[in-house]
Design an enzyme around this catalytic site. Structure first.
Site, PDB file in Angstrom:
ATOM      1  N   ARG A 278      16.721   0.323  -5.159  1.00  0.00           N
ATOM      2  CA  ARG A 278      15.440  -0.315  -5.471  1.00  0.00           C
ATOM      3  C   ARG A 278      15.257  -0.412  -6.972  1.00  0.00           C
ATOM      4  O   ARG A 278      15.394   0.574  -7.684  1.00  0.00           O
ATOM      5  CB  ARG A 278      14.284   0.482  -4.860  1.00  0.00           C
ATOM      6  CG  ARG A 278      12.888   0.092  -5.340  1.00  0.00           C
ATOM      7  CD  ARG A 278      12.361  -1.122  -4.602  1.00  0.00           C
ATOM      8  NE  ARG A 278      11.135  -1.656  -5.160  1.00  0.00           N
ATOM      9  CZ  ARG A 278       9.899  -1.404  -4.717  1.00  0.00           C
ATOM     10  NH1 ARG A 278       9.716  -0.598  -3.706  1.00  0.00           N
ATOM     11  NH2 ARG A 278       8.863  -1.979  -5.273  1.00  0.00           N
TER      12      ARG A 278
ATOM     13  N   ASP B  58       6.155   3.331   1.476  1.00  0.00           N
ATOM     14  CA  ASP B  58       4.815   3.739   1.065  1.00  0.00           C
ATOM     15  C   ASP B  58       4.310   4.869   1.945  1.00  0.00           C
ATOM     16  O   ASP B  58       4.460   4.829   3.171  1.00  0.00           O
ATOM     17  CB  ASP B  58       3.828   2.572   1.185  1.00  0.00           C
ATOM     18  CG  ASP B  58       4.051   1.493   0.147  1.00  0.00           C
ATOM     19  OD1 ASP B  58       4.541   1.807  -0.948  1.00  0.00           O
ATOM     20  OD2 ASP B  58       3.715   0.332   0.433  1.00  0.00           O
TER      21      ASP B  58
ATOM     22  N   ARG C 285      12.402  -6.934  -2.871  1.00  0.00           N
ATOM     23  CA  ARG C 285      12.885  -5.565  -2.962  1.00  0.00           C
ATOM     24  C   ARG C 285      13.883  -5.265  -1.858  1.00  0.00           C
ATOM     25  O   ARG C 285      13.763  -5.763  -0.752  1.00  0.00           O
ATOM     26  CB  ARG C 285      11.733  -4.571  -2.933  1.00  0.00           C
ATOM     27  CG  ARG C 285      11.046  -4.437  -1.616  1.00  0.00           C
ATOM     28  CD  ARG C 285       9.607  -4.772  -1.459  1.00  0.00           C
ATOM     29  NE  ARG C 285       8.872  -5.309  -2.526  1.00  0.00           N
ATOM     30  CZ  ARG C 285       7.751  -4.800  -2.987  1.00  0.00           C
ATOM     31  NH1 ARG C 285       7.259  -3.725  -2.458  1.00  0.00           N
ATOM     32  NH2 ARG C 285       7.099  -5.393  -3.950  1.00  0.00           N
TER      33      ARG C 285
ATOM     34  N   ASP D 223      11.178  -0.672   0.257  1.00  0.00           N
ATOM     35  CA  ASP D 223       9.904  -0.166  -0.227  1.00  0.00           C
ATOM     36  C   ASP D 223       9.422   0.839   0.806  1.00  0.00           C
ATOM     37  O   ASP D 223       9.418   0.537   2.003  1.00  0.00           O
ATOM     38  CB  ASP D 223       8.901  -1.312  -0.377  1.00  0.00           C
ATOM     39  CG  ASP D 223       7.575  -0.866  -0.957  1.00  0.00           C
ATOM     40  OD1 ASP D 223       7.577  -0.049  -1.893  1.00  0.00           O
ATOM     41  OD2 ASP D 223       6.531  -1.336  -0.481  1.00  0.00           O
TER      42      ASP D 223
END
Length: 165
Positions: free
Chosen positions: A87, A101, A96, A99
């Site tokens: 990344r 989160d 990307r 990712d």
């Protein structure tokens, strides 16, 4: 003395290279962390780009886990997995490889530099809520059900596209 094992939710997204394999690899890496027990994984959903729309479609998924990692350590673990998978952060909402989160960490509300829990954009992103509600149908945020939050969002273009396993 170890910390209590906390229920947490993660969101995964990718739109470069083999998107589905990126989500599967990230899931394997997360599950391999000794302080994490993977409890549930959503299907992979293909979703239109959000925020910056002139880029390839995304693949998104969600995970439910139990962890003894503190919130900051969980975030750092996710960021390290992102780095290990290549990344590179060039632009906000840009393309990307992966990712990851942290969406929730128990019932905690945290507002620190670079760490906000619950994730501040959950209620605005159908591509997060659709996979999250698949594995956490009773999810609530600030007294609102996940279903109510999702009902006000545009879900067009979001479709199941594969499995994380």
């Amino acid at each position: 003395m170890s910390q209590a094992r906390i229920l947490a939710h993660l969101a995964l997204g990718a739109n470069l290279a083999d998107r589905f394999e990126a989500l599967r690899e990230a899931t394997r890496r997360i599950a391999a962390v000794p302080e994490i027990s993977l409890l549930a994984r959503s299907r992979i959903y293909e979703t239109p780009p959000w925020g910056k729309t002139d880029q390839p479609a995304f693949a998104n998924a969600a995970l439910t886990l139990r962890t003894s990692l503190a919130p900051r350590a969980l975030l750092e673990t996710c960021l390290e997995i992102e780095r290990a998978m290549g990344r590179v952060r060039l632009e906000r909402w840009g393309p990307r490889r992966i990712d990851i989160d942290v969406l929730t960490y128990g019932d905690e509300h945290i507002a620190e530099p670079h760490l906000t829990i619950p994730h501040p954009a959950i209620a605005d992103r159908a591509f997060v809520l659709v996979p999250l509600l698949e594995i956490a149908p009773d999810f609530t945020l600030d007294g609102k059900t996940g279903a109510d939050l999702l009902a006000r969002l545009d879900r067009s273009g979001i479709k199941p596209a594969g499995d994380l396993a």
